[in-house]
Design an enzyme around this catalytic site. Sequence first.
Site, short mmCIF file in Angstrom:
data_model
loop_
_atom_site.label_atom_id
_atom_site.label_comp_id
_atom_site.label_asym_id
_atom_site.label_seq_id
_atom_site.Cartn_x
_atom_site.Cartn_y
_atom_site.Cartn_z
N GLY A 258 5.47 3.15 0.00
CA GLY A 258 6.06 4.00 -1.04
C GLY A 258 5.15 4.00 -2.26
O GLY A 258 3.96 3.76 -2.16
N SER B 254 0.85 -1.18 0.00
CA SER B 254 0.00 0.00 0.00
C SER B 254 0.89 1.23 0.00
O SER B 254 2.12 1.14 0.03
CB SER B 254 -0.88 0.01 1.24
OG SER B 254 -0.07 0.27 2.38
N LYS B 255 0.26 2.39 0.00
CA LYS B 255 0.98 3.67 -0.03
C LYS B 255 2.04 3.76 1.07
O LYS B 255 3.06 4.44 0.90
CB LYS B 255 -0.02 4.83 0.14
CG LYS B 255 -0.65 5.23 -1.17
CD LYS B 255 0.25 6.22 -1.92
CE LYS B 255 -0.10 6.30 -3.39
NZ LYS B 255 1.06 6.23 -4.27
N ARG B 256 1.78 3.08 2.17
CA ARG B 256 2.74 3.12 3.28
C ARG B 256 4.11 2.62 2.84
O ARG B 256 5.13 2.97 3.41
CB ARG B 256 2.26 2.21 4.41
CG ARG B 256 1.32 2.84 5.38
CD ARG B 256 0.99 1.90 6.50
NE ARG B 256 0.54 0.60 6.01
CZ ARG B 256 1.16 -0.54 6.22
NH1 ARG B 256 2.28 -0.56 6.92
NH2 ARG B 256 0.68 -1.67 5.75
#
Length: 503
Positions: A261, A257-259
């Site tokens: 990167g 996920s966005k976490r």
Amino acid sequence: MTSPISPVRVRYAPSPTGIPHIGNIRTALFCWVLAQQTNGQFIVRIEDTDRSRYDADAEKAIFESLEWLGLTFDEGPRKGGPHAPYVQSERQQTYVDTALQLVKSGHAYFDDTTPEQLHALRERQRAAKQPPRYDGRGRHRSPEEIEESRKEGLPITIRLRVPDHGSVSFVDAVRGKITFELKELDDFVILKSDQMPTYHLAHVLDDRAMGVTHVIRGDEWISSTPRHLLIHQALGIEPPAYVHVPLILGKDKTKLSKRHGATSALEYRDQGFLVDAVFNFICLLGWSPGDDTEVMTREEIIRRFSIDRINDSPAIFDVEKLEWMNGVYIRNMDEDSLMTELLPFMEREEAEGGLPDSVARPIDRIYLKRLLPLVHERLKLLTEGTETLDCFFADNVKPEAEDLPGRNMDIPMTEQALESALKLCKSVSPFEPEHLEAEYRALAENIEMKPGQLFSPIRVAITGKAFAPPLFDTMSAIGQDRCVERLQNALMIIGSIETPRPD
Ligand code: GLU
């Protein structure tokens, strides 16, 4: 199952609801590789029947990602083909007709259960600690009751009648045989009240109509596959081969996920990754050639790819490995190609990560070419071109006072080093790397400093950084006049620091 030898027809069928993420693009990439390998066809189909979630930017990003990665398609929107249109919202009539046909044949029925009733049903099931599922109440509605609801403007859907007993099985090319008990499945919607199909119905019909031989998709779809098999059964058609590719996790083993990167291929493009490195890296998410080979050309990947080497356990997305791989690809490039790749990044506006706006565009190609050997080996990302080379292009640099002293150097010693360096810089000739090195080493000896101590403040003064390409090549490329100016400037900066007085 081994890789099919006969030409495949495979499709990438994204829903334009968000920017396509790496997992989604991996499916496109596997399809493309398999189509190339078998001399088959790669089809693109836009699955846009969920009109409330349609996002035009997402659709644009889908085609941009395909184009950037070089995933050319044989049939699809903007390109056409024998089964056009390749956009589901333009194929609506087929889905409506088929759903009605399934009602007629008794495989499906109209349902007028309202969203409120469905909500209440789910709440009751939750309270009773039962799994939420539709209870089949529409099976008992008469045509008159349905007509009545229709007149009242209530939403009417069509649901597939799932047999109460029995099971369905299929052989997944990655996971082997999978069986589902039908009693676990509820009657599911195939046509929504807005007359748009659900994914279940639409993709089955389109894959069939488009002659798709292999459905390659993420393994989150495995649990829906029994529904798809039931639709095939109801229509009396053979299902395609299913190839469910594994989930992609971050290094911490949680869903990517966005976490973790960037999650889209285009973000990696913008961050300075080379397309061939990204292509190579994505291919290895869930597939391996069976030995330790990691860096492979497209041709090699096409030659070696096989469905039976797709892994059934989750793939790990390791961005450090991608960076390493990008560095390998950069090192393997010749200088002209590297220059072509670097220029767009360096010539962007300063605020977007380009060279200082004061540096004239287009930047001097001949000068850049002379500099590339100094940094080629060290670059991992194309965006690093700016940060490693800006000191060569800028008129001046702004070193921080506290960066000027080298290890174990106090301020007077740093001043002494810079003063001697400046004096020599003004007179040394020729201003060539080897000669500079010999002269500056001799200077270190004269002033009784270690070469490393003398060079360290010079490096910071000339480049503004503690880590920079080889010092004397750098000085020579920057030129005598600018080096003199920068050393003078550094002396002013260091002079502005108050030397603490001994008590
Ligand atoms: N439209 C589906 C998605 O984007 C496609 C799944 C499939 O490949 O069948 O997830």
